[in-house]
Design an enzyme around this catalytic site. Structure first.
Site, PDB file in Angstrom:
ATOM      1  N   ARG A   1       0.707  -1.159   0.105  1.00 35.92           N
ATOM      2  CA  ARG A   1      -0.012  -0.050   0.075  1.00 35.92           C
ATOM      3  C   ARG A   1       0.998   1.228   0.087  1.00 35.92           C
ATOM      4  NH1 ARG A   1      -2.546   3.389   3.807  1.00 35.92           N
ATOM      5  NH2 ARG A   1      -4.832   3.739   3.197  1.00 35.92           N
TER       6      ARG A   1
ATOM      7  N   LYS B   1      -4.509   5.738   8.192  1.00 40.41           N
ATOM      8  CA  LYS B   1      -5.293   6.215   6.910  1.00 40.41           C
ATOM      9  C   LYS B   1      -5.970   7.495   6.893  1.00 40.41           C
ATOM     10  CE  LYS B   1      -8.789   3.776   3.953  1.00 40.41           C
ATOM     11  NZ  LYS B   1      -9.542   2.679   3.733  1.00 40.41           N
TER      12      LYS B   1
ATOM     13  N   SER C   1     -12.392  -2.485   0.384  1.00 38.36           N
ATOM     14  CA  SER C   1     -12.720  -2.013   1.885  1.00 38.36           C
ATOM     15  C   SER C   1     -14.409  -1.676   2.194  1.00 38.36           C
ATOM     16  CB  SER C   1     -11.969  -0.780   1.972  1.00 38.36           C
ATOM     17  OG  SER C   1     -10.518  -1.008   1.895  1.00 38.36           O
TER      18      SER C   1
END
Ligand code: 3NM
Length: 208
Positions: free
Chosen positions: A38, A136, A107
């Protein structure tokens, strides 16, 4: 899809200067059985190079490798799949590009999104953020373990709990019915990455 339980996502801002591949290899040696690259800030070229290195590592250890968001990179390195968010390419389009054999994770932050993901053919969903997370940006408020319970009651595809999960609160997540957990900071930010993963592996084995 092959079973997995302990999911680690890269987060180089927590690596304290340590090498990406070394950190992820320690995690794998501690029991992580799926890793996700990520990287929301690097150039496509840099993401590709990291993906190549992690593909090599995950092949060596025979664990799953997922790329976040960059579908082209996932295909270029023959990753096992991609992980997408609610604002990324829609599931149907992602499936067209990835094909039936690749894993697509999505998600979700509420039960309506989980239902849609299941109906749309996602292979697994992320369920979170369970707790507060600093990892995040623009994340929704914690959904709490109540969301895990809703998913357990209603959804039939695999799910991973994510968001603020730590050694000290993982019991709440497992007690709510999760059997797969996903983390960034608690794993890659640990001084002893392998040791922390061994502890999670043990807890999952005991609870699972
Ligand atoms: N997705 P940490 S929470 C990448 O709820 C990500 O979908 C989330 O990092 C979601 O383990 C999150 O450090 C961050 O809290 C997880």
């Amino acid at each position: 899809m092959r079973e997995f339980k302990l999911y680690a996502i890269t987060g180089e801002e927590f690596h304290q200067g340590r090498d990406l591949v070394e950190v992820m290899e320690e995690a794998i040696l501690g029991g992580v059985d799926i890793i996700q690259l990520r990287d929301k800030t690097s150039s496509k070229r840099d993401v590709l190079n990291k993906a190549k290195s992690l593909r090599e590592l995950t092949r060596k250890h025979d664990v799953l490798f997922i790329v976040n968001d960059h579908i082209d990179v996932a295909l270029a390195v023959d990753a096992d799949g991609i992980h997408i968010g609610q604002d990324d390419l829609p599931l149907a389009e992602a499936r067209k590009i990835m094909g039936q054999d690749k894993i697509i994770g999505l998600s979700t932050h509420k039960i309506e999104e989980a239902r849609e993901a299941e109906a749309g053919g996602a292979d697994y969903i992320g369920v979170g953020p369970i707790f507060h997370t600093n990892s995040k940006v623009d994340v929704v408020d914690p959904v709490t373990t109540e969301y895990i319970k809703q998913v357990v009651a209603e959804i039939n595809i695999p799910f991973v709990a994510i968001g603020g999960i730590k050694l000290h609160n993982v019991d709440q997540v497992l007690d709510a019915g999760a059997t797969r957990i996903c983390m960034i900071s608690e794993i890659v930010g640990a001084k002893d990455v392998k040791g922390v993963c061994q502890q999670f592996t043990k807890i999952l084995a005991e609870k699972g």
